[in-house]
Design an enzyme around this catalytic site. Structure first.
Site, PDB file in Angstrom:
ATOM      1  N   HIS A  70       0.811  -1.157  -0.202  1.00 60.53           N
ATOM      2  CA  HIS A  70       0.215   0.254  -0.172  1.00 60.53           C
ATOM      3  C   HIS A  70       1.031   1.256   0.346  1.00 60.53           C
ATOM      4  CE1 HIS A  70      -3.521   2.488   0.636  1.00 60.53           C
ATOM      5  NE2 HIS A  70      -3.751   2.208   1.620  1.00 60.53           N
ATOM      6  N   HIS A  94      -2.900  -2.457  -9.686  1.00 58.28           N
ATOM      7  CA  HIS A  94      -3.182  -1.867  -8.725  1.00 58.28           C
ATOM      8  C   HIS A  94      -4.060  -2.938  -8.961  1.00 58.28           C
ATOM      9  CE1 HIS A  94      -5.644   1.190  -6.476  1.00 58.28           C
ATOM     10  NE2 HIS A  94      -3.509   1.784  -6.747  1.00 58.28           N
ATOM     11  N   ASP A 147       2.603   5.745  -7.023  1.00 57.80           N
ATOM     12  CA  ASP A 147       3.736   4.914  -6.318  1.00 57.80           C
ATOM     13  C   ASP A 147       5.372   5.168  -7.561  1.00 57.80           C
ATOM     14  OD1 ASP A 147       2.504   5.106  -3.833  1.00 57.80           O
ATOM     15  OD2 ASP A 147       2.352   3.572  -3.913  1.00 57.80           O
TER      16      ASP A 147
HETATM   17  N1  CMC Z   1       5.017  -7.451 -10.622  1.00 58.11           N
HETATM   18  C1  CMC Z   1       4.245  -8.552 -10.965  1.00 58.11           C
HETATM   19  N2  CMC Z   1       3.709  -9.167 -11.214  1.00 58.11           N
HETATM   20  C2  CMC Z   1       2.341  -8.931 -10.704  1.00 58.11           C
HETATM   21  C3  CMC Z   1       1.966  -7.438 -10.232  1.00 58.11           C
HETATM   22  C4  CMC Z   1       3.997  -6.544 -10.032  1.00 58.11           C
HETATM   23  N3  CMC Z   1       3.939  -5.481  -9.474  1.00 58.11           N
HETATM   24  N4  CMC Z   1       1.172  -6.650  -9.707  1.00 58.11           N
HETATM   25  C5  CMC Z   1       0.708  -8.008  -9.924  1.00 58.11           C
HETATM   26  N5  CMC Z   1       1.028  -9.105 -10.475  1.00 58.11           N
HETATM   27  C6  CMC Z   1       0.871  -9.881 -11.628  1.00 58.11           C
HETATM   28  C7  CMC Z   1       0.509 -11.558 -10.126  1.00 58.11           C
HETATM   29  O1  CMC Z   1       1.577 -11.758  -9.821  1.00 58.11           O
HETATM   30  C8  CMC Z   1      -0.697 -11.836 -10.956  1.00 58.11           C
HETATM   31  O2  CMC Z   1       0.344 -12.882 -11.817  1.00 58.11           O
HETATM   32  P1  CMC Z   1      -1.098 -14.514 -12.163  1.00 58.11           P
HETATM   33  O3  CMC Z   1      -2.044 -13.963 -12.741  1.00 58.11           O
HETATM   34  O4  CMC Z   1      -0.393 -15.186 -12.944  1.00 58.11           O
HETATM   35  O5  CMC Z   1      -0.810 -14.846 -10.613  1.00 58.11           O
HETATM   36  C9  CMC Z   1      -1.217 -11.079 -11.197  1.00 58.11           C
HETATM   37  O6  CMC Z   1      -1.201  -9.745 -11.434  1.00 58.11           O
HETATM   38  C10 CMC Z   1      -2.334 -10.546 -10.114  1.00 58.11           C
HETATM   39  O7  CMC Z   1      -1.871  -9.535  -9.725  1.00 58.11           O
HETATM   40  P2  CMC Z   1      -2.544  -9.728  -7.860  1.00 58.11           P
HETATM   41  O8  CMC Z   1      -1.476  -9.935  -6.650  1.00 58.11           O
HETATM   42  O9  CMC Z   1      -3.980 -11.215  -8.203  1.00 58.11           O
HETATM   43  O10 CMC Z   1      -3.837  -8.479  -8.082  1.00 58.11           O
HETATM   44  P3  CMC Z   1      -3.834  -7.759  -6.337  1.00 58.11           P
HETATM   45  O11 CMC Z   1      -5.756  -6.454  -7.454  1.00 58.11           O
HETATM   46  O12 CMC Z   1      -4.389  -8.585  -5.525  1.00 58.11           O
HETATM   47  O13 CMC Z   1      -3.115  -6.341  -6.247  1.00 58.11           O
HETATM   48  C11 CMC Z   1      -2.008  -5.311  -5.509  1.00 58.11           C
HETATM   49  C12 CMC Z   1      -2.608  -5.710  -6.471  1.00 58.11           C
HETATM   50  C13 CMC Z   1      -0.797  -3.188  -6.481  1.00 58.11           C
HETATM   51  C14 CMC Z   1      -1.111  -5.497  -4.228  1.00 58.11           C
HETATM   52  C15 CMC Z   1       0.090  -6.180  -6.913  1.00 58.11           C
HETATM   53  O14 CMC Z   1      -0.220  -5.442  -8.083  1.00 58.11           O
HETATM   54  C16 CMC Z   1       0.412  -5.207  -6.518  1.00 58.11           C
HETATM   55  O15 CMC Z   1       1.665  -6.045  -5.355  1.00 58.11           O
HETATM   56  N6  CMC Z   1       2.314  -4.468  -6.944  1.00 58.11           N
HETATM   57  C17 CMC Z   1       3.082  -3.734  -6.886  1.00 58.11           C
HETATM   58  C18 CMC Z   1       2.519  -2.946  -5.040  1.00 58.11           C
HETATM   59  C19 CMC Z   1       2.439  -1.959  -4.765  1.00 58.11           C
HETATM   60  O16 CMC Z   1       3.304  -0.901  -6.212  1.00 58.11           O
HETATM   61  N7  CMC Z   1       1.271  -1.671  -4.570  1.00 58.11           N
HETATM   62  C20 CMC Z   1       1.208   0.152  -4.840  1.00 58.11           C
HETATM   63  C21 CMC Z   1      -0.282  -0.154  -5.034  1.00 58.11           C
HETATM   64  S1  CMC Z   1      -0.544   1.920  -5.472  1.00 58.11           S
HETATM   65  C22 CMC Z   1      -0.797   2.740  -4.501  1.00 58.11           C
HETATM   66  C23 CMC Z   1      -1.948   2.057  -2.674  1.00 58.11           C
HETATM   67  O17 CMC Z   1      -2.508   2.940  -3.990  1.00 58.11           O
HETATM   68  O18 CMC Z   1      -1.548   2.133  -2.418  1.00 58.11           O
END
Ligand code: CMC
Length: 439
Positions: free
Chosen positions: A279, A318, A374
């Site tokens: 986050h 996201h 971010d």
């Molecule tokens: N790098 C590589 N792969 C990714 C990433 C990434 N940053 N984010 C998601 N994926 C892949 C993930 O491995 C999954 O692949 P598969 O379907 O093959 O298993 C797919 O994309 C969907 O990911 P998810 O984890 O199910 O998606 P989510 O909605 O639960 O997670 C997130 C969203 C923001 C936690 C995630 O994208 C992430 O960890 N990003 C990096 C951290 C980040 O930049 N966070 C800041 C968010 S914006 C500021 C805020 O609002 O807080």
């Protein structure tokens, strides 16, 4: 399950969802309102009288609306973000953080008198109690400023016991003013403590953001004069972070507030939720990642490793945006203005290359992973002189009006109740205790 509609007494059609329970063959008609069904309507779906009724299972609340809200609209597919109807791009370009805070809390932009009164009140509540300063002195010399912020925001509740008067609009207003006003002071003091530098007190002559820069950077000069470009960039960055509807920290703020806890305790919980690298801690993680990548030449390998699941590209992806995060676009523009003053951050080249490669890569395209807010914010913050440990603190400072707007909306919403989700218990059935020697 099939959608249909039925006619009410006035003859107007109410859309409904027809559900057939194949365990019993029974059919139910559930009203659809605002594109949703009420989870409680599922409870009537039972195998027999003794059955508790059907629950919706939704880890991470990926498809559950916990509230109706009028604060912020996001269209994740189109990359749209609006506060109270106003596009984020227009607010970042033409408004200022205090005005946006007013908008979020009150629902409308202030007129001149309302703005002046709001500005005056916030400017005159920036000081913190000297005892709170001593409390901060007790932290270890290298305490993380976000840990200090979480603790000191919570500690504010001990100074303002009247904050428990949640039904009193004046008391609520006062705590909202105090929280917005004191957040930058707590944030800057936490930083100064972590580098062992004496605190710089608020300067009421300066703007909200100008004063924050003063409390961060003032050294021996009699009067700190912020660079107007950096002051404006700081303000725009706060605007971009001011709200983002039901994210993890805002949901925490609402959840704690739903127990009628005071807003300082709720804000401390929200800040704690924001601290995590998934986050508000992500911008700190982005810089660490860019530093580890080290040079443009290593970007392709880094993208390959991310695709292999070895690590996540921080600042990418996201839960809501499946398009370019509109905040990231605004930040890109700001970066160029800031670099005119500070000189270019060398990490920018790595970030741009990373973005380019990732945006063309099938893995990222398929999963609709775009840069989020971010991705570039940390690069600007670093160029402005902020250490990475301050990044989540800056995020929290921007987000406080959003938290408060949602906290208040939740309190005034008659439909809301204390947050208390259900669980699906999948553990052991009843069993007898066995003494330690017999296990
Ligand atoms: N790098 C590589 N792969 C990714 C990433 C990434 N940053 N984010 C998601 N994926 C892949 C993930 O491995 C999954 O692949 P598969 O379907 O093959 O298993 C797919 O994309 C969907 O990911 P998810 O984890 O199910 O998606 P989510 O909605 O639960 O997670 C997130 C969203 C923001 C936690 C995630 O994208 C992430 O960890 N990003 C990096 C951290 C980040 O930049 N966070 C800041 C968010 S914006 C500021 C805020 O609002 O807080």
């Amino acid at each position: 399950m099939s959608p249909t509609s039925s006619t009410d007494a006035t003859g107007s059609a109410t859309p409904t969802l027809t559900v057939t329970d194949n365990r019993t063959g029974q059919t139910y008609e559930l009203p659809i309102e605002n594109g949703s069904i009420r989870a409680m309507d599922l409870r009537q779906i039972k195998v027999d009288e003794g059955d508790f009724g059907l629950l919706a299972y939704d880890p991470g609340f990926k498809n559950t609306a916990n509230t109706r809200s009028t604060v912020t609209f996001i269209d994740g597919d189109e990359g749209i973000l609006r506060y109270r109807g106003y596009p984020i791009e227009q607010l970042a370009e033409s408004s200022n953080f205090l005005e946006v805070a007013y908008l979020l809390i009150h629902g409308e932009l202030p007129d001149r008198d309302q703005y002046d009164a709001w500005d005056h009140e916030i400017t005159h509540h920036t000081f913190i109690h000297e005892n709170l300063k001593q409390f901060m002195d007790g932290f270890h010399h290298d305490a993380h400023p976000m840990g200090m912020l979480v603790s000191t925001v919570g500690a504010l509740s001990t100074f303002y016991p009247e904050a428990k008067g949640l039904d009193d609009p004046d008391a609520r207003h006062m705590q909202i003013i105090r929280l917005i006003a004191k957040f930058p002071t707590l944030a800057a003091f936490a930083y100064r403590h972590s580098i062992g530098m004496r605190y710089a007190y608020p300067d009421n002559d300066l703007s909200f953001s100008g004063n924050f820069l003063n409390m961060m950077w003032k050294t021996t000069e009699l009067k700190y004069e912020p660079d107007p470009v950096l002051e404006r960039a700081m303000d725009a960055l706060l605007i971009l972070h001011a709200d983002h509807e039901q994210n993890c920290s805002t949901t925490t703020m609402r959840a704690i507030g739903s127990s009628d806890a005071d807003p300082y305790s709720a804000a401390a919980g929200a800040a704690a939720a924001l601290y995590g690298p998934k986050h508000g801690g992500a911008n700190e993680a982005v810089l660490r990642m860019l530093n580890e990548i080290g040079s443009v030449d290593n970007v392709a390998d880094a993208v390959k490793a991310a695709k292999n699941g070895e690590f996540r590209l921080m600042g990418f992806g996201h839960r809501v945006y499946k398009n370019y995060d509109p905040r990231a676009k605004v930040i890109q523009g700001l970066a160029h203005e800031v670099f005119e003053v500070t000189g270019k951050n060398p990490l920018l080249d790595i970030a741009v290359e990373l973005e380019q490669i990732a945006l063309e890569d099938e893995y990222f395209v398929e999963r609709k992973l775009y840069p989020n807010v971010d991705f570039y914010s940390g690069i600007i913050y670093q160029a402005m002189g902020f250490p990475t440990s301050m990044f989540p603190v800056l995020f929290a400072m921007g987000r406080i009006p959003g938290w408060l707007a949602h906290w208040q909306e939740n309190l005034l919403d008659d439909e809301q109740a204390i947050v208390r989700p259900r669980q699906l218990f999948v553990g052991e059935d009843e069993r007898d205790y066995v003494g330690i020697e017999d296990r």
